[in-house]
Scaffold this active site. Sequence first.
Site, mmCIF file in Angstrom:
data_model
loop_
_atom_site.group_PDB
_atom_site.id
_atom_site.type_symbol
_atom_site.label_atom_id
_atom_site.label_comp_id
_atom_site.label_asym_id
_atom_site.label_seq_id
_atom_site.Cartn_x
_atom_site.Cartn_y
_atom_site.Cartn_z
ATOM 1 N N LYS A 60 -49.656 45.544 67.103
ATOM 2 C CA LYS A 60 -49.773 44.165 68.030
ATOM 3 C C LYS A 60 -48.231 43.891 68.248
ATOM 4 O O LYS A 60 -47.924 43.502 69.377
ATOM 5 C CB LYS A 60 -50.257 42.905 67.153
ATOM 6 C CG LYS A 60 -51.996 43.320 67.338
ATOM 7 C CD LYS A 60 -52.472 42.039 66.516
ATOM 8 C CE LYS A 60 -53.968 42.183 66.111
ATOM 9 N NZ LYS A 60 -54.528 41.447 65.452
ATOM 10 N N GLN A 104 -52.552 36.841 61.013
ATOM 11 C CA GLN A 104 -53.844 37.886 61.001
ATOM 12 C C GLN A 104 -54.568 37.318 59.965
ATOM 13 O O GLN A 104 -54.126 36.983 58.782
ATOM 14 C CB GLN A 104 -52.717 39.327 60.425
ATOM 15 C CG GLN A 104 -53.642 40.482 60.186
ATOM 16 C CD GLN A 104 -54.308 40.887 61.413
ATOM 17 O OE1 GLN A 104 -53.755 40.820 62.357
ATOM 18 N NE2 GLN A 104 -55.476 41.303 61.260
ATOM 19 N N ASP A 127 -55.561 34.018 69.950
ATOM 20 C CA ASP A 127 -56.469 34.682 69.230
ATOM 21 C C ASP A 127 -57.741 33.660 69.706
ATOM 22 O O ASP A 127 -58.756 34.107 69.596
ATOM 23 C CB ASP A 127 -56.532 34.472 67.757
ATOM 24 C CG ASP A 127 -56.372 36.088 67.258
ATOM 25 O OD1 ASP A 127 -56.154 36.854 68.116
ATOM 26 O OD2 ASP A 127 -56.093 36.321 65.902
#
Lengths: 297, 297
Positions: A60, A104, A127
Amino acid sequence: MTDSPASFGNLIDGKGIARRLTDRVKAEVEVLRERTGGLPGLAVVLVGNDPASEVYVRNKALQTHRAGMRSFMHMLPESTPQDELLDLVARLNADPQIHGILVQLPLPRQIDPVAVTNAIAPSKDVDGLGEVNAGRLSLGVPGLVPCTPLGCLLLLQETLSVLRGLHAVVIGASNLVGKPMAQLLLREGCTVSIGHIDTRDTRGLAREGDILVVATGKHGLVRGDWIKPGATVIDVGITRVPTEGGKTKLVGDVAFDEARQVAGHITPVPGGVGPMTIACLLHNTLQAARAQLDVPA
Amino acid sequence: MTDSPASFGNLIDGKGIARRLTDRVKAEVEVLRERTGGLPGLAVVLVGNDPASEVYVRNKALQTHRAGMRSFMHMLPESTPQDELLDLVARLNADPQIHGILVQLPLPRQIDPVAVTNAIAPSKDVDGLGEVNAGRLSLGVPGLVPCTPLGCLLLLQETLSVLRGLHAVVIGASNLVGKPMAQLLLREGCTVSIGHIDTRDTRGLAREGDILVVATGKHGLVRGDWIKPGATVIDVGITRVPTEGGKTKLVGDVAFDEARQVAGHITPVPGGVGPMTIACLLHNTLQAARAQLDVPA
């Protein structure tokens, strides 16, 4: 339905579609820089040493950098207390160079993932997993949409000319994929059905779908005779299984060889949904930066 | 399925169920007062002179008072600017005697209902219409749930012993009823399908429902042959129509006389869902007060 440039045969080319989206984001980042002097910035936070998470986070951060954005990586030890992580999130929320924040998952057990996710400023929650963005999606107002279901929607839009009025069936009701996917498809005007572990006739439900999105984590669950002939099938699952030769391979939740004979279009695993997730993260970061820099798309 | 005390014949007695819920809330308000000295307080805000809204607001305030809570009513002129309404909401958010705030919709055109709804503190948003509570419902975490779909769920729970695994079909996809209803039913373990104006075969979809919830505002839309024999039918619609004798009567979205022959259980209109909405508002106000006074249920 004729094959679109988005597919080979009846395969949906997630890799190619993701590459084109990434190229488009990169070009738009450049336009944004020229117009405003501003650059989108993404902060990716990893807590602990899970090897798979390390790979995801690195990819990412790298892709963000390659798209011309600022990319920041914070890697904290497994023992990090929740307060320390919340302090970091607060600093990133206040940092004007950062437009997107991604923590994460999974997190170590001493940390409540809901508390952390909701601590991210909704405008930087790229997200789309916090309660404010979940609410915006549910209410149909603009917000940041979780990357995997957004990627699935883009694959469907590239494959089908019209979604409105189609019956979309989603198998799997997670907060990460199934539920936001159902809401996106509803927003597009689909009739939507959602099945899960308690569904009594999952095969019968699946067979109703003009669109079938499968996100259960059970590899090979969906057989050929679960698919309405001509349906568009999006396989979100990805599991590593042993092969006869003593090696391993990645497979999805759909029994691909059977399904391919019946489906109108289908995503392969790997190379279908997977590449779209990072591309959508870049897209969301650009969108978040534009909103924070007050630049319309 | 035998008739439960919650029904006459196959009619679901919304009036009786609402009365029992209201009595339970009233008793629990008294317990809360004895234990903590605190009383739940609800503020209801009306802007403008819509006659129907005046009736609703008056009933809500009166029922709150009768349940032993503090009840506050703010009635502002049609010309009220948005800033003035937002100032009032901010004062109510800060007032420790107020645990629930309800701004009656619709609002005059100079006021953005989304801005006002989201200005209410999520902990006091007893209508459950703000983006934070919508997100909590979508994510399946505790929050305040919109009163009408919550009332429908309670009717279903009184009527059916188990919801898990049943196929629930919701016709109508509004933010007020259809979407939160679908999420509540998913949370209860139902397989959920949602149909709307763009659905191609609404009759076929409706006929799959072990549970059928209809909230379209089109009176008489759902005919007897749209209903799976034995299904539980919840009719949220309420429309006033002329009768042959020159008078008017209230009817639902379901053609009641036909549907009653086929359904296992069905709500009448009026006397079905309607009475549950205010009872659930009282329930939500009590729940909000408990959370703010830090008293577990």
